[in-house]
Design an enzyme around this catalytic site. Sequence first.
Site, PDB file in Angstrom:
ATOM      1  CB  THR A 107     -16.217  39.045 -29.477  1.00 44.69           C
ATOM      2  OG1 THR A 107     -17.035  39.961 -30.195  1.00 44.69           O
ATOM      3  CG2 THR A 107     -14.979  39.780 -28.967  1.00 44.69           C
ATOM      4  CG  HIS A 108     -20.352  37.130 -29.710  1.00 41.61           C
ATOM      5  ND1 HIS A 108     -21.167  36.684 -28.693  1.00 41.61           N
ATOM      6  CD2 HIS A 108     -19.888  38.353 -29.313  1.00 41.61           C
ATOM      7  CE1 HIS A 108     -21.212  37.591 -27.728  1.00 41.61           C
ATOM      8  NE2 HIS A 108     -20.442  38.619 -28.074  1.00 41.61           N
TER       9      HIS A 108
ATOM     10  CD  GLU B 290     -10.227  17.393 -39.021  1.00 38.36           C
ATOM     11  OE1 GLU B 290     -11.389  17.547 -39.367  1.00 38.36           O
ATOM     12  OE2 GLU B 290      -9.397  16.756 -39.693  1.00 38.36           O
TER      13      GLU B 290
ATOM     14  CE  LYS C 172     -11.548  18.270 -47.897  1.00 37.13           C
ATOM     15  NZ  LYS C 172     -12.611  17.382 -47.435  1.00 37.13           N
TER      16      LYS C 172
ATOM     17  CE1 TYR D  54      -4.351   0.238  -2.997  1.00 30.06           C
ATOM     18  CE2 TYR D  54      -5.412  -1.772  -2.238  1.00 30.06           C
ATOM     19  CZ  TYR D  54      -4.819  -1.043  -3.245  1.00 30.06           C
ATOM     20  OH  TYR D  54      -4.695  -1.582  -4.497  1.00 30.06           O
TER      21      TYR D  54
ATOM     22  CB  SER E  94      -9.776  13.422 -49.641  1.00 31.90           C
ATOM     23  OG  SER E  94     -10.779  12.621 -50.210  1.00 31.90           O
TER      24      SER E  94
ATOM     25  CG  ASN F 289      -1.977  -1.111   1.099  1.00 33.87           C
ATOM     26  OD1 ASN F 289      -2.052  -1.785   0.070  1.00 33.87           O
ATOM     27  ND2 ASN F 289      -2.758  -1.315   2.148  1.00 33.87           N
TER      28      ASN F 289
END
Length: 456
Positions: free
Chosen positions: A154-155, A289, A282, A316, A276, A109
């Site tokens: 912003t936003h 990602e 592509k 424990y 791709s 332990n």
Amino acid sequence: MKLWSGMLSGDLDKFAEEFNSSIKIDQRLVFDDIKGSIAHVKMLKKTKILAADEADQIIDGLHTIGQKLIDEKLTIDLTSEDIHTFVEASLIEEIGDLGKKMHTARSRNDQVTTDLKLNLRDESEEIVDLLKKYINALCEQAKKNTQTIMPGYTHLQAAQPVTFAHHLMAYAMMGLRDLDRLKDFQKRINESPLGACALAGTTYPIDREFTASELGFESIMQNSMDAVSDRDYILELQSVLSIIAIHLSRLSEELIIWSSQPYHFLKIDDKFSTGSSIMPQKKNPDMAELIRSKSAKLIGNMNQSFVMMKGLPLAYSKDMQEDKESIFDSIDTIKISLEVMTGQISTLTANKEKMLKACKNGFLNATDVADYLVNKGVSFRDAHHISARLVKYGMENDKSLDEIDLEIYKKESDLFETDIYEEIDIIKCVNKRTSLGGPAKDEVERQINFVLDKIS
Ligand code: ARG
């Protein structure tokens, strides 16, 4: 034979045996376990709990096992119950029955949490180094782009012009806080639990200060029940790593947006892009990602650790064996994410023209029109209305603020003069924002130096 088999009858059920074993996960603690055991046996020698020659033989045996593992003359037996069992069994194999004396005045332990602390302390140091390299890459890319004007949002709506350097340095600042959190974690993890034994200490005259200092711990945990049941350090590290992952994920999201067609603000290097299988045109930002999605793993791991600990009685419980898989996964995931992000940041190229062009469309200098009037004595609220009406006019007539005729300006306020065009020049708009923390070239250069100084 199990370490604990004396009292129990027969073998474990086949599935129970597999279920109980943690060696596939905790095998990566092997060198920490050997290190912890050497410190423990040195202490047994010093306190004369073991005879000096016996302790020396055990220590030699542990060194031999370590060397054999490095030389690949010994492989970890994945049928062992856990790494502690494996090391002890290997020692007995190496030096005979004397090896059975190693575990005097210790329990698995206190052993397991000592091993884990040693391991995470080292890992956190590696993460500190990787973080510094990542922050450095942000600073180097920022240095090249202190005059690369881009829309600030912003936003996710165009707001005011900033520079690419200013934007990157925002992430560098997050990195500094991450470093700070790691350092803070390193302070608290650095207390030795060794010598707490199963939960209630021991009758042997052990020297906990000695083992703590042998293992580079700054102090010792003061309560033996706390020492064996504390996993706060895992919760802390999971939290710190999750925050790093969130920062990397936000940056990834921006790289993905900025490299997409409507934006074309930057080019991610081919080394970090894929194609791709069907669409020849592509170029996909897969690495960004993946980093974005890896943050889900870290948050999931953090959640697992927290829920596992919630409601566990002292001291424990075997539940705690489940603390390792998730923290090791978080460590491995954040390390590779940092490496990949550092590479991406160092190699990307900013498309300065596109970024500047995007500033022309979004009325980013509308605040500067208002500020112009404020400087001539108009209240900010009234100036805001006047500027908004000019923006509306621009939208309806498909003109940017610098394309609107002075006579239209004057219709809204006769305080406008020809110098308005100079005042709303996008580059000037950025470089006059010299307030501390702002986007002006000199100010961002100060920020870069500030950060480089912190990580040096
Ligand atoms: N493999 C165990 C773990 O990782 C080691 C501690 C075992 N202690 C015990 N009392 N069963 O937690």
